[in-house]
Structures are given as structure tokens and as C-alpha cells.
Design an enzyme around this catalytic site. Structure first.
Site, PDB file in Angstrom:
ATOM      1  N   MET A 122      -8.922   8.154  -0.785  1.00 39.59           N
ATOM      2  CA  MET A 122      -9.939   8.460   0.679  1.00 39.59           C
ATOM      3  C   MET A 122     -10.422  10.047   0.254  1.00 39.59           C
ATOM      4  O   MET A 122      -9.577  10.872   0.004  1.00 39.59           O
ATOM      5  CB  MET A 122      -9.023   8.570   1.794  1.00 39.59           C
ATOM      6  CG  MET A 122      -8.376   7.022   2.135  1.00 39.59           C
ATOM      7  SD  MET A 122      -7.422   7.301   3.652  1.00 39.59           S
ATOM      8  CE  MET A 122      -6.802   5.642   3.724  1.00 39.59           C
ATOM      9  N   SER A 131       0.782  -0.906   0.037  1.00 41.58           N
ATOM     10  CA  SER A 131      -0.201  -0.172   0.045  1.00 41.58           C
ATOM     11  C   SER A 131       1.081   1.197  -0.010  1.00 41.58           C
ATOM     12  O   SER A 131       1.745   1.371   0.968  1.00 41.58           O
ATOM     13  CB  SER A 131      -0.897  -0.157   1.261  1.00 41.58           C
ATOM     14  OG  SER A 131      -1.389   1.452   1.398  1.00 41.58           O
ATOM     15  N   HIS A 168      -0.841  -1.108  -4.414  1.00 37.43           N
ATOM     16  CA  HIS A 168      -2.405  -0.818  -3.877  1.00 37.43           C
ATOM     17  C   HIS A 168      -2.337   0.825  -3.734  1.00 37.43           C
ATOM     18  O   HIS A 168      -1.542   1.395  -2.897  1.00 37.43           O
ATOM     19  CB  HIS A 168      -2.424  -1.538  -2.443  1.00 37.43           C
ATOM     20  CG  HIS A 168      -3.974  -1.547  -1.914  1.00 37.43           C
ATOM     21  ND1 HIS A 168      -4.875  -2.303  -2.200  1.00 37.43           N
ATOM     22  CD2 HIS A 168      -4.263  -0.647  -0.868  1.00 37.43           C
ATOM     23  CE1 HIS A 168      -5.767  -1.927  -1.556  1.00 37.43           C
ATOM     24  NE2 HIS A 168      -5.735  -1.111  -0.732  1.00 37.43           N
ATOM     25  N   ASP A 179      -4.536   3.778  -2.185  1.00 33.65           N
ATOM     26  CA  ASP A 179      -5.764   3.953  -1.299  1.00 33.65           C
ATOM     27  C   ASP A 179      -6.329   5.498  -1.630  1.00 33.65           C
ATOM     28  O   ASP A 179      -5.590   6.285  -1.154  1.00 33.65           O
ATOM     29  CB  ASP A 179      -5.319   4.000   0.209  1.00 33.65           C
ATOM     30  CG  ASP A 179      -5.148   2.337   0.559  1.00 33.65           C
ATOM     31  OD1 ASP A 179      -6.041   1.988   0.688  1.00 33.65           O
ATOM     32  OD2 ASP A 179      -3.717   2.085   1.250  1.00 33.65           O
ATOM     33  N   ASP A 203      -6.698  -6.338   3.779  1.00 32.91           N
ATOM     34  CA  ASP A 203      -6.184  -4.955   3.871  1.00 32.91           C
ATOM     35  C   ASP A 203      -6.073  -4.446   5.400  1.00 32.91           C
ATOM     36  O   ASP A 203      -7.421  -4.499   5.856  1.00 32.91           O
ATOM     37  CB  ASP A 203      -6.994  -4.185   3.024  1.00 32.91           C
ATOM     38  CG  ASP A 203      -6.195  -2.612   2.753  1.00 32.91           C
ATOM     39  OD1 ASP A 203      -5.112  -2.542   3.534  1.00 32.91           O
ATOM     40  OD2 ASP A 203      -6.919  -2.094   1.944  1.00 32.91           O
ATOM     41  N   HIS A 258      -8.386   1.435  -4.472  1.00 29.05           N
ATOM     42  CA  HIS A 258      -9.005   1.170  -3.366  1.00 29.05           C
ATOM     43  C   HIS A 258     -10.066   2.373  -3.114  1.00 29.05           C
ATOM     44  O   HIS A 258      -9.271   3.416  -2.425  1.00 29.05           O
ATOM     45  CB  HIS A 258      -8.294   0.517  -2.183  1.00 29.05           C
ATOM     46  CG  HIS A 258      -9.067   0.115  -0.878  1.00 29.05           C
ATOM     47  ND1 HIS A 258      -8.732  -0.129   0.518  1.00 29.05           N
ATOM     48  CD2 HIS A 258     -10.593   0.291  -0.722  1.00 29.05           C
ATOM     49  CE1 HIS A 258      -9.490  -0.059   1.220  1.00 29.05           C
ATOM     50  NE2 HIS A 258     -10.734  -0.014   0.504  1.00 29.05           N
ATOM     51  N   MET A 269     -12.090   4.522  -1.242  1.00 33.96           N
ATOM     52  CA  MET A 269     -12.912   4.769  -0.235  1.00 33.96           C
ATOM     53  C   MET A 269     -13.585   6.141  -0.071  1.00 33.96           C
ATOM     54  O   MET A 269     -13.065   6.975   0.673  1.00 33.96           O
ATOM     55  CB  MET A 269     -12.006   4.902   1.232  1.00 33.96           C
ATOM     56  CG  MET A 269     -11.230   3.254   1.569  1.00 33.96           C
ATOM     57  SD  MET A 269      -9.808   3.395   2.448  1.00 33.96           S
ATOM     58  CE  MET A 269      -8.590   3.425   1.086  1.00 33.96           C
ATOM     59  N   MET A 288     -11.527  -6.130   4.701  1.00 31.51           N
ATOM     60  CA  MET A 288     -10.891  -5.012   5.427  1.00 31.51           C
ATOM     61  C   MET A 288     -10.754  -5.699   6.952  1.00 31.51           C
ATOM     62  O   MET A 288     -11.673  -6.333   7.519  1.00 31.51           O
ATOM     63  CB  MET A 288     -11.704  -3.834   5.624  1.00 31.51           C
ATOM     64  CG  MET A 288     -12.034  -2.915   4.426  1.00 31.51           C
ATOM     65  SD  MET A 288     -10.297  -2.566   3.446  1.00 31.51           S
ATOM     66  CE  MET A 288      -9.273  -1.710   5.067  1.00 31.51           C
TER      67      MET A 288
HETATM   68  C1  DX5 Z   1      -6.619   1.542   5.288  1.00 30.66           C
HETATM   69  C2  DX5 Z   1      -6.028   1.554   3.985  1.00 30.66           C
HETATM   70  C3  DX5 Z   1      -5.001   0.424   4.062  1.00 30.66           C
HETATM   71  C4  DX5 Z   1      -3.661   0.825   4.503  1.00 30.66           C
HETATM   72  C5  DX5 Z   1      -3.092  -0.311   5.250  1.00 30.66           C
HETATM   73  O1  DX5 Z   1      -7.518   2.339   5.060  1.00 30.66           O
HETATM   74  O2  DX5 Z   1      -6.931   0.864   3.127  1.00 30.66           O
HETATM   75  O3  DX5 Z   1      -4.618   0.094   2.486  1.00 30.66           O
HETATM   76  O4  DX5 Z   1      -2.671   1.466   3.876  1.00 30.66           O
HETATM   77  O5  DX5 Z   1      -2.072   0.264   6.053  1.00 30.66           O
HETATM   78  P1  DX5 Z   1      -1.344  -1.069   7.004  1.00 30.66           P
HETATM   79  O6  DX5 Z   1      -0.574  -2.069   6.350  1.00 30.66           O
HETATM   80  O7  DX5 Z   1      -0.092  -0.060   7.673  1.00 30.66           O
HETATM   81  O8  DX5 Z   1      -2.319  -1.321   8.103  1.00 30.66           O
HETATM   82 ZN    ZN Z   2      -6.589  -0.030   1.072  1.00 36.57          ZN
END
Ligand code: DX5
Ligand code: ZN
Length: 231
Positions: free
Chosen positions: A45, A16, A41, A43, A184, A74, A76, A145
Site C-alpha cells: 500500500m 495475508s 499474500h 499487501d 480478499d 497485491h 495497491m 475485493m
Molecule cells: C485489504 C487487503 C487485504 C487484507 C485482508 O486492503 O488487501 O488483503 O489484509 O484482511 P482481512 O482478512 O482481515 O479482511
Molecule cells: Zn490483499
């Protein structure tokens, strides 16, 4: 290069980038690639669905210009269907949307496939697995998740392991073994073995890959050996 193979299934690593150093993102991508990352990956947000704001379309496009690895986006964000075309155009390989954000989930997943990307569906820890029943045939990826999304560096929620095992059984019973079962949140050398033993095939790891304690190569090697010992 897969971390290992279990029961004929390759176990893939998707670092990620949320945990990478954004001031030298290209270098971190190169290091992850050299260490054998299978996917990257990303993320995304929006500060609405999750309480944090991260990165978006221009970063996906910039990544696409420097790597040939699959870009696993991903989302969010609320109303993700409004942005699918833009993420595909930016270079997303897979696009995963949360059940919790999609009242017309099958339409959104079909939209992703029609645009030429791989559709993925994501469940928060408290969302029942039954929500997947009528869309499993439409996806290439299911993401369970193992933290509430929004931040990297959170602790793996132990309840995820049983959910992974149940979903693995459902996928196999429905001859959907080709669907990636991704996990994840809180994945590291200590938590990964149980996760793959339960049937996950795709591990997202942020802080376990990009951190100040070890190089990316060392961190990936630790994950690889932990997963191999789980077999
Ligand atoms: C959380 C993200 C993850 C995050 C995971 O909302 O979707 O992808 O980056 O980070 P770690 O591996 O540090 O928990
Ligand atoms: Zn993620």
C-alpha cells in the site's frame, strides 16, 4: 495443501501477512506454512491509491529468502507498472494490479508475464465486472475485493458473492477455468463457505489467520473445516 477440492478445483488459502506480527514475521510465515497455507499474500500500500502505507520491496525480498511458497503480491499503489521489474527481482510469484490504477492495463499485465511472474487483475467492490472482459485472457488470477482496500479486519461486503458467481460463469463459459478466482477482505469461517460455493478458488484471509484468539494452526483448521462443510 488446498483447503478442499470443489468440482475438481482445488481451493487455495493465501494468508495475508498484513495481519501478521511484523516483529516476528518469519515465525508467522513458518506457522502458516506448517498449517498448510498454499500462497502468502503480500499487501503493498502506498498511502495514495489507498489511505494506508504497509510494506514493500525489502520485505518481499526477505520473505523470498525464508520461504518457497508462492509470494502473491497485491499492489495497491498508483503507477504499478513502474515497480513490476523490482517486485519480480525481489521474488514475487504473482503480481496483481488494480484496474483502477492502470490506464494501460493490458500492457501492464503483459509486462508482468514477460518478466516471468503470474499476472493478476483486481477490482474494487464498486468497479463493474465488465472491466475484465478484454483482459481475462491475459491473467492467471482475478481478485474480487470484498472490502474497499486499505485495511485488514473489515467486514465482508455481501455484494461480492453475486459478483463471484457471475465471474465464475464467465470464466467457465470462456474456458478459463484455470484462472484463479481470488477473494480478499473479511474472509473467515463464517463467510468462506458462501464464497467458495459461489465459485471462488483462492481465499485471502488476514485477521482470520493471524489473531490473538487462536493459534495460526487452529485458525487455519477452522477455515478448512468451514470450507469443507460448504461442499
Ligand atoms: C485489504 C487487503 C487485504 C487484507 C485482508 O486492503 O488487501 O488483503 O489484509 O484482511 P482481512 O482478512 O482481515 O479482511
Ligand atoms: Zn490483499
Amino acid at each position: 495443501m488446498p483447503l478442499t477440492t470443489i468440482a475438481g478445483r482445488p481451493i487455495l488459502l493465501a494468508p495475508s501477512l498484513l495481519a501478521a506480527d511484523f516483529a516476528r514475521l518469519g515465525e508467522h510465515v513458518a506457522e502458516a506454512t506448517a498449517a498448510g497455507a498454499d500462497w502468502l499474500h503480500v499487501d503493498v500500500m502506498d498511502g495514495v491509491f489507498v489511505p494506508n502505507i504497509s510494506i514493500g520491496l525489502p520485505v518481499v525480498a526477505a520473505l523470498r529468502s525464508i520461504t518457497s511458497l508462492p509470494l502473491d503480491c497485491h499492489l495497491m499503489i498508483v503507477n504499478p507498472e513502474r515497480y513490476i521489474d523490482a517486485f519480480v527481482d525481489a521474488g514475487a510469484t504473482s503480481i496483481s494490479v488494480h484496474v483502477e490504477t492502470c490506464p494501460h492495463l493490458n500492457r501492464t499485465l503483459e509486462q508482468i508475464r514477460d518478466r516471468g511472474a503470474r499476472p493478476g487483475v483486481v477490482l474494487n467492490p464498486a468497479t463493474p465486472l465488465v472491466m475484465l472482459d478484454d483482459v481475462l485472457d491475459l491473467v492467471d488470477l482475478v481478485l474480487i475485493m470484498s472490502v474497499n482496500p486499505g485495511f485488514g479486519g473489515q467486514r465482508y461486503s455481501a455484494g461480492a458473492t453475486a459478483r463471484i458467481a457471475r465471474l465464475r460463469r464467465q470464466l467457465d463459459e470462456r474456458s478459463l477455468g484455470h484462472v484463479h478466482l481470488q477473494v480478499d477482505g473479511g474472509i473467515n469461517a463464517a463467510t468462506a463457505p458462501a464464497v467458495v460455493a459461489a465459485g471462488a478458488t483462492n481465499l485471502v484471509a488476514g485477521s482470520a489467520v493471524f489473531n490473538h484468539h487462536h493459534s495460526v494452526a487452529e485458525s487455519v483448521a477452522q477455515l478448512r473445516s468451514a470450507v469443507q462443510q460448504a461442499v
